[in-house]
Design an enzyme around this catalytic site. Structure first.
Site, short mmCIF file in Angstrom:
data_model
loop_
_atom_site.label_atom_id
_atom_site.label_comp_id
_atom_site.label_asym_id
_atom_site.label_seq_id
_atom_site.Cartn_x
_atom_site.Cartn_y
_atom_site.Cartn_z
N CYS A 110 -2.07 8.05 5.13
CA CYS A 110 -2.45 7.67 3.73
C CYS A 110 -3.83 8.05 3.32
O CYS A 110 -3.65 7.75 1.61
CB CYS A 110 -2.24 5.96 3.51
N GLU B 107 0.55 -0.98 -0.42
CA GLU B 107 -0.04 0.25 0.16
C GLU B 107 1.00 1.34 0.16
O GLU B 107 1.56 0.90 0.87
CB GLU B 107 -0.71 0.16 1.32
#
Lengths: 526, 526
Positions: free
Chosen positions: B300, B263
């Site tokens: 994020c 990720e």
């Protein structure tokens, strides 16, 4: 009627790089001329696939189901022309062509049913908790959505079931992804006929133009260009390790890497346990001889490796099996190139040190035909020589004689990833080998008990895949309903307006699918 | 107590390459000395993980559940030492540490419940049809099995929830895979404390030694060596694009490629639709200012991009948002290196042509602290300059002003893959933008309506993942129960002796799980 052209959506196009297919039985070229797709054709096919995607993905499961069933109907309506073209382009017998057509239609209908029902989308709903402390919880709903245009590489050894409208195309179309088939050059005519059926079905059921295209190729260029195209989102392939690995590497080195599911073959070890050898040696030999030679050994689940422990029963079994194979008729391979590769690979193995060839065939004078071959080697030699672990695509098998159970376990541990492994055991015998099974299952996608690996059932519980190098990703399958999972990804909607949610995620559950609602399975409403 | 050593299973080892962690708030090194794992340590950790795998994978879901719950208990039992070490190593406040500890424990218990219940294994059974024509159908049963030892890379920005016992470790252990954590060098102390809790829990619940190891590193070498190790079967990572992509490339160039779920961040576009801007400009600005600066922008899912159509309302909104951001306190970043990169990336963007910086902050004298920044650019400029599409990890956001709906759609179409996208709309406004939504959802893993992207709910319906480059594989998630799917693959048993089948596949369904039996969902027996 075969035109030799490419289908760019519903349009037939082609005048570039002509080539012909080959009839291995008559050892002569087939009459039709095919035209390889040009770069312009490739770009056009991808452009309309991309455009089609934005409408096709939103078409209901019920409508997609009509489309898939219509493809099956149209394939059947091709009648004898399809069967004749299949046999001319593969050297395989008519019975096999008819059987494979049935399987192909069955796969299309399986996916038609799957998407008409709809639970495969893994809809999951977590309702809001506005009063939760310390923070309120939002409403979150998730389902699978299609990824975009997919390239399907037709396989050489299944001109129907693993090609133009085979399991890959059926599952990709079912998922909501447009498909571009890179037709296999060995059966371009079969491919064009099946493509005409898909295009007819798309028109009849109102699917957008571009949902399907079929591109011819004589070499690797078309496939490479397709795999590199930025608007292609997934690639699926069935074929050689070399081909599949090359596509995997190309896809991973794109500016935007994409998933490649390549099924690249396997030697499918068959373990003969001692009691089974004692009680059923003859029937084991007979069944194994049939499996080794099925379709001239050109199956990815062909049993290329037999593992057992040295005994007088194993010696006798080996003799029986070699005699059975010797007595069998030679069979026609798919293409002179495949025959050549078979002989090269077989010679590479049988020319290794300490290998004994057990069959002593008289040789056949028929061009493109081959005879089955059986060889044997000691476990200690097999352990040391990785060349002996290679697949020989064709009717060849190698018996590995281990000195004891410990060496058998060592051999199992040194195997590479496989599609299948088979255990032949007497009643209650298997329970005595827990460690063997515990290690063997790490190497495979399917474990078979007292049966043959050839004959892959198309059903929800089938896993046709396995650890590398049998495939590029052991988490997926190319046969069975699970095959659809290769083309989809989850999308979550957070606090989305209820009216704008897909039907699958609405409170009323209008499609009556199974969902996970607040962590519990449910077919109900909310 | 922090020793600075590596956990190779339950053994504390280390004397190699000492390093220290850093307290960004006090701008000084923390007292403890840590020792990087040597090649020998790495090989030992992998060897015992491999050995542990052959027993751990066969431990029941109920026992695995005990283990996961025990980890949560032991983490809580670490008490203040954990919270203090966390704040010293991250500069994040105590409240955040306590909240993140709660989330970490919640994740462990979520997976504990999942594996205790058992339906996640996707058991599927197709019973035999011995009389089927033309060929009998074998009994075939399928379920998910774990792939083998997993490497988890701890993330810099979540020292607990995405690190040592975070969602990756919890889901991998739940799946039946042993875990080796490559501890993040910025919070090696927090990592060691959490590791001690995992090791205690493993001992208390009778898990095999090697089911968990924790390796320290000061640079990239340990992670690279682990990723290349032939007995590692999967890698998961949360961090920068550069780091994730490097691991992806290493894993794909191994003799046996393995899956990497990385990720790698996202700029999380927020689309402000015109009516919403008219009716809720102030509250939108307030919420967005909070989301942009949450955790010093080091999330994020931080909203780094705001897309809208030019209007006087947008001008006024931009002014309000910039004023709100200007008035906010400076916040401490995780590490001087992260602050440096933030400033470099922010300068790279704001120094591009035709960019206007809207915030006019006085500047902070506190070392390692930064102030939020807001800039704006015209849609036509954004479309032409890919530098503006880059993530700035920190409290920075860019407003893109499009001339009309058509240009807004163009901007959406040119975006790269994202974890999330947010739509801010008035009642019934969203339904007027079907094409925008249809294209936007192709770019993301999660769509949010009138909410903020920060704050990722841990629940079955969460998708925390998205198209490349936000992750390396959009088919998986790193948050929510779906995260377990990264570590498992299907295995089929064909005609297997009933007594030797795993409980999940037995006729009696002793675990009472949901299964697909002959294509139908069922919790019953056969």
């Amino acid at each position: 009627m075969i035109t030799g052209k490419n289908y760019i959506g519903s349009k037939l196009v082609g005048s570039h790089k002509p080539f012909k297919t080959f009839n291995p039985k008559s050892n002569s070229e087939n009459p039709y001329e095919f035209y390889e797709a040009s770069s312009e054709d490739i770009n056009k096919a991808v452009a309309i696939a991309k455009e089609a995607f934005y409408t096709y993905k939103n078409i209901s499961g019920a409508k997609k189901s009509e489309f898939l069933n219509a493809i099956a109907d149209e394939i059947l309506a091709l009648g004898d022309e399809l069967i004749n073209t299949y046999t001319q382009e593969s050297g395989l017998p008519e019975g096999r062509a008819i059987g494979e057509r049935g399987r192909t239609m069955g796969q299309l209908r399986l996916f038609a049913n799957l998407v008409a029902e709809g639970s495969w989308l893994e809809a999951s709903i977590d309702t809001a908790q506005p009063k939760r402390e310390p923070l309120p919880k939002a409403d979150i709903r998730k389902m699978l959505i299609p990824m975009g245009p997919v390239v399907v590489f037709g396989a050489s050894n299944f001109p129907l079931a693993f090609s133009t409208a085979g399991g890959d195309t059926a599952s990709a179309l079912a998922s909501g992804c447009p498909v571009i088939v890179k037709s296999h050059p060995m059966h371009a005519g079969t491919g064009e006929l099946v493509s005409s059926a898909i295009i007819k079905a798309a028109k009849k059921t109102g699917m957008p133009n571009g949902v399907f295209s079929n591109l011819n190729s004589s070499g690797i260029e078309v496939g490479v260009e397709l795999t590199k195209h930025p608007d292609i989102k997934c690639v699926v392939f069935t074929g050689s390790f070399r081909g599949g690995k090359a596509l995997f590497d190309i896809a991973n080195s794109r500016p935007e890497p994409i998933p490649v599911f390549a099924e690249m073959g396997s030697i499918n070890p068959v373990v003969l346990l001692p009691e089974a050898l004692k009680s059923s040696s003859d029937s084991l030999a007979k069944n194994l001889a049939g499996s080794i030679t099925l379709g001239a050994g050109q199956f990815c689940t062909n049993p290329g490796l037999v593992l057992s422990i040295k005994s007088k029963e194993l010696t006798s079994f080996s003799k029986t099996l070699s005699e059975l194979l010797q007595d069998m008729d030679a069979s026609c391979m798919l293409h002179p190139n495949i025959k050549r590769t078979y002989e090269q690979n077989q010679n590479e193995i049988t020319s290794q040190e300490h290998i004994s060839v057990l069959t002593n065939s008289p040789g056949t004078t028929e061009i493109n035909f081959v005879e089955p071959q059986l060889a044997t080697v000691e476990g200690s030699v097999f352990l040391k020589n990785p060349t002996l672990h290679k697949e020989v695509f064709g009717p060849f098998s190698l018996i590995v004689q281990c000195i004891d159970e410990e060496e058998l376990l060592k051999v199992v541990k040194c195997l590479e990833g496989q599609l299948t492994a088979t255990l032949m055991a007497d009643d209650n015998e298997l329970s005595k080998y827990p460690e063997l099974v515990n290690h063997l299952l790490e190497k495979v996608g399917r474990l078979i008990y007292n049966g043959m690996p050839t004959g892959v059932e198309v059903c929800p519980s089938m896993q046709h895949g396995g650890p590398y190098p049998s495939t590029t990703d052991s988490r997926f399958t190319s046969v069975g309903t699970g095959a659809i999972k290769r083309f989809v990804r989850p999308l979550s909607y957070q606090n989305w307006p209820h009216d704008l949610l897909p039907d699958e995620l609405k409170n009323e559950n209008p499609l009556e699918i199974y969902r996970i609602v607040n962590g519990e399975y449910s077919q109900g409403t909310i």
